[in-house]
Design an enzyme around this catalytic site. Structure first.
Site, mmCIF file in Angstrom:
data_model
loop_
_atom_site.group_PDB
_atom_site.id
_atom_site.type_symbol
_atom_site.label_atom_id
_atom_site.label_comp_id
_atom_site.label_asym_id
_atom_site.label_seq_id
_atom_site.Cartn_x
_atom_site.Cartn_y
_atom_site.Cartn_z
ATOM 1 N N SER A 286 -41.483 -36.731 33.276
ATOM 2 C CA SER A 286 -42.505 -36.085 32.433
ATOM 3 C C SER A 286 -42.395 -34.589 32.688
ATOM 4 O O SER A 286 -41.809 -34.177 33.710
ATOM 5 C CB SER A 286 -43.884 -36.592 32.873
ATOM 6 N N TYR B 8 -50.072 -38.752 39.418
ATOM 7 C CA TYR B 8 -49.061 -38.817 38.351
ATOM 8 C C TYR B 8 -47.969 -37.780 38.581
ATOM 9 O O TYR B 8 -46.770 -38.068 38.507
ATOM 10 C CB TYR B 8 -49.773 -38.576 37.013
HETATM 11 N N1 LIG Z 1 -47.386 -40.403 26.278
HETATM 12 C C1 LIG Z 1 -47.178 -39.261 26.906
HETATM 13 O O1 LIG Z 1 -47.790 -38.230 26.575
HETATM 14 C C2 LIG Z 1 -46.128 -39.161 27.994
HETATM 15 C C3 LIG Z 1 -45.679 -37.890 28.370
HETATM 16 C C4 LIG Z 1 -44.703 -37.787 29.372
HETATM 17 C C5 LIG Z 1 -44.200 -38.930 29.967
HETATM 18 N N2 LIG Z 1 -44.659 -40.156 29.579
HETATM 19 C C6 LIG Z 1 -44.089 -41.329 30.235
HETATM 20 O O2 LIG Z 1 -43.422 -42.106 29.268
HETATM 21 C C7 LIG Z 1 -43.405 -43.480 29.689
HETATM 22 C C8 LIG Z 1 -43.817 -44.379 28.530
HETATM 23 O O3 LIG Z 1 -45.178 -44.120 28.207
HETATM 24 P P1 LIG Z 1 -45.739 -44.250 26.715
HETATM 25 O O4 LIG Z 1 -46.036 -42.887 26.240
HETATM 26 O O5 LIG Z 1 -44.850 -45.111 25.896
HETATM 27 O O6 LIG Z 1 -47.137 -44.971 27.020
HETATM 28 P P2 LIG Z 1 -47.705 -46.428 26.645
HETATM 29 O O7 LIG Z 1 -48.940 -46.573 27.453
HETATM 30 O O8 LIG Z 1 -47.772 -46.584 25.181
HETATM 31 O O9 LIG Z 1 -46.565 -47.412 27.173
HETATM 32 C C9 LIG Z 1 -46.385 -47.742 28.527
HETATM 33 C C10 LIG Z 1 -45.869 -49.173 28.574
HETATM 34 O O10 LIG Z 1 -45.594 -49.501 29.947
HETATM 35 C C11 LIG Z 1 -46.134 -50.793 30.212
HETATM 36 N N3 LIG Z 1 -46.428 -50.901 31.639
HETATM 37 C C12 LIG Z 1 -47.380 -50.223 32.337
HETATM 38 N N4 LIG Z 1 -47.395 -50.607 33.622
HETATM 39 C C13 LIG Z 1 -46.415 -51.536 33.747
HETATM 40 C C14 LIG Z 1 -45.931 -52.302 34.846
HETATM 41 N N5 LIG Z 1 -46.510 -52.218 36.070
HETATM 42 N N6 LIG Z 1 -44.901 -53.149 34.646
HETATM 43 C C15 LIG Z 1 -44.341 -53.279 33.411
HETATM 44 N N7 LIG Z 1 -44.775 -52.586 32.330
HETATM 45 C C16 LIG Z 1 -45.787 -51.725 32.501
HETATM 46 C C17 LIG Z 1 -47.384 -50.868 29.330
HETATM 47 O O11 LIG Z 1 -47.837 -52.201 29.098
HETATM 48 C C18 LIG Z 1 -46.900 -50.176 28.057
HETATM 49 O O12 LIG Z 1 -46.289 -51.070 27.164
HETATM 50 C C19 LIG Z 1 -44.292 -43.546 30.929
HETATM 51 O O13 LIG Z 1 -43.491 -43.540 32.086
HETATM 52 C C20 LIG Z 1 -45.101 -42.266 30.851
HETATM 53 O O14 LIG Z 1 -45.553 -41.838 32.103
HETATM 54 C C21 LIG Z 1 -45.596 -40.296 28.608
#
Ligand SMILES: NC(=O)c1ccc[n+]([C@@H]2O[C@H](COP(=O)([O-])OP(=O)(O)OC[C@H]3O[C@@H](n4cnc5c(N)ncnc54)[C@H](O)[C@@H]3O)[C@@H](O)[C@H]2O)c1
Length: 278
Positions: free
Chosen positions: A156, A169
């Site tokens: 991130s 985080y």
């Molecule tokens: N959305 C943002 O603004 C953002 C920004 C930077 C980084 N990220 C990172 O991107 C990645 C994806 O996030 P996203 O934006 O798609 O969010 P999201 O919440 O839509 O998706 C996250 C997915 O991970 C799954 N998950 C969570 N914990 C889990 C576990 N213990 N085991 C298996 N699956 C699990 C959830 O069920 C969900 O489907 C994450 O690592 C997040 O930290 C997101």
């Protein structure tokens, strides 16, 4: 036309929705079969997670692209479950070439001295140790395949930048970059490349929710995404947008997974509207 990852198999965590689903669809559209896992139930202290129906939707998307997908409900904290899922997937699909360690959670934890230790712990367990588990479940298959491979760990902008009230985080996401670099130097001898993507705000449920809107607009009683966009753009980004789309990250994942990046390893790649310049 040959796809950019034609004939390859990708193991993707957090594949039921958001970025993980988008990565599955993008890699499948370019010819890869998919091994997908997602927890598909809620996690203490975090926003609602994906559901079994969400994972089923990812399966339908990949199958509609004429690719195969083996989808399993598993928690990245549970190494044995992850290993069983990837072992089954490889037995069915024949090989493994790509690992996308994407699953993660986010919460507003508050200042360090006030943060619930349980919140710290499960964020580190999922967002850092979960990626370590994902890598070690898949690496033996990449090495045994003898044809190199590509691992992409989702960090991130919080992996290179401080964000207030999110030490759990931010610490995990900084740790992901350390893990990525460690894996890159260990696995280079096998022609396995390891890189990270560093997204800014993404249009997924993790960012698009009431809690985030209120954090950006504490002055409004019922803020909406439209209220947040100009503030996020102005204070976080160089390019004039408040967030990116999951597909923007998937395009970077595809590049890093494909042979187009065959000599690139150990790179933290921001997809961040210039956030790290600020
Ligand atoms: N959305 C943002 O603004 C953002 C920004 C930077 C980084 N990220 C990172 O991107 C990645 C994806 O996030 P996203 O934006 O798609 O969010 P999201 O919440 O839509 O998706 C996250 C997915 O991970 C799954 N998950 C969570 N914990 C889990 C576990 N213990 N085991 C298996 N699956 C699990 C959830 O069920 C969900 O489907 C994450 O690592 C997040 O930290 C997101």
């Amino acid at each position: 036309m040959t796809g950019r990852v034609e004939g390859k198999v990708a193991f993707i965590t957090g594949a039921a929705r958001g970025q993980g689903r988008s990565h599955a669809a993008r890699l499948a559209a370019e010819g890869a079969d998919i091994i997908a896992i997602d927890i598909c139930h809620d996690v203490e202290g975090a926003l609602p997670m994906a559901t079994p129906a969400d994972l089923e939707e990812t399966v339908k998307l990949v199958e509609a692209l004429d690719r195969r997908i083996i989808a399993t409900q598993a928690d990245v904290r549970d190494f044995d479950a992850l290993k069983a899922a990837v072992d089954d997937g490889v037995a069915e699909l024949g090989r493994l070439d790509i690992i996308v360690a994407n699953a993660g959670i986010a919460s507003l934890g508050g200042p360090v001295q006030d943060m619930d230790p349980a919140n710290w712990q499960h964020t580190i367990d999922i967002n850092l140790t979960g990626l370590w588990n994902t890598a070690r479940a898949g690496i033996p298959h990449l090495i045994a395949g003898g044809q190199g491979g590509s691992i992409v760990l989702t960090s991130s902008v919080g992996g290179m930048h401080a964000l207030p009230n999110m030490s759990h985080y931010v610490s995990a996401k900084h740790g992901v970059i350390g893990l990525m670099r460690s894996l890159a130097v260990e696995l280079g001898q096998h022609n396995i490349r390891v890189n990270s993507v560093l997204p800014t705000n993404v249009n997924t449920p993790m960012f698009m929710n009431e809690g985030t809107y209120k954090m950006f607009r504490p002055d409004l009683e019922n803020p909406t995404a439209a209220d947040v966009e100009p503030i996020a753009a102005q204070f976080m980004h160089v390019l004039p947008h408040g967030w990116i789309e999951p597909e923007d990250v998937s395009n970077a994942i595809l590049f890093l997974a494909s042979d187009e990046s065959r000599y690139i390893t150990g790179v933290p790649l921001p997809i961040d509207l210039g956030a790290l310049l600020k």
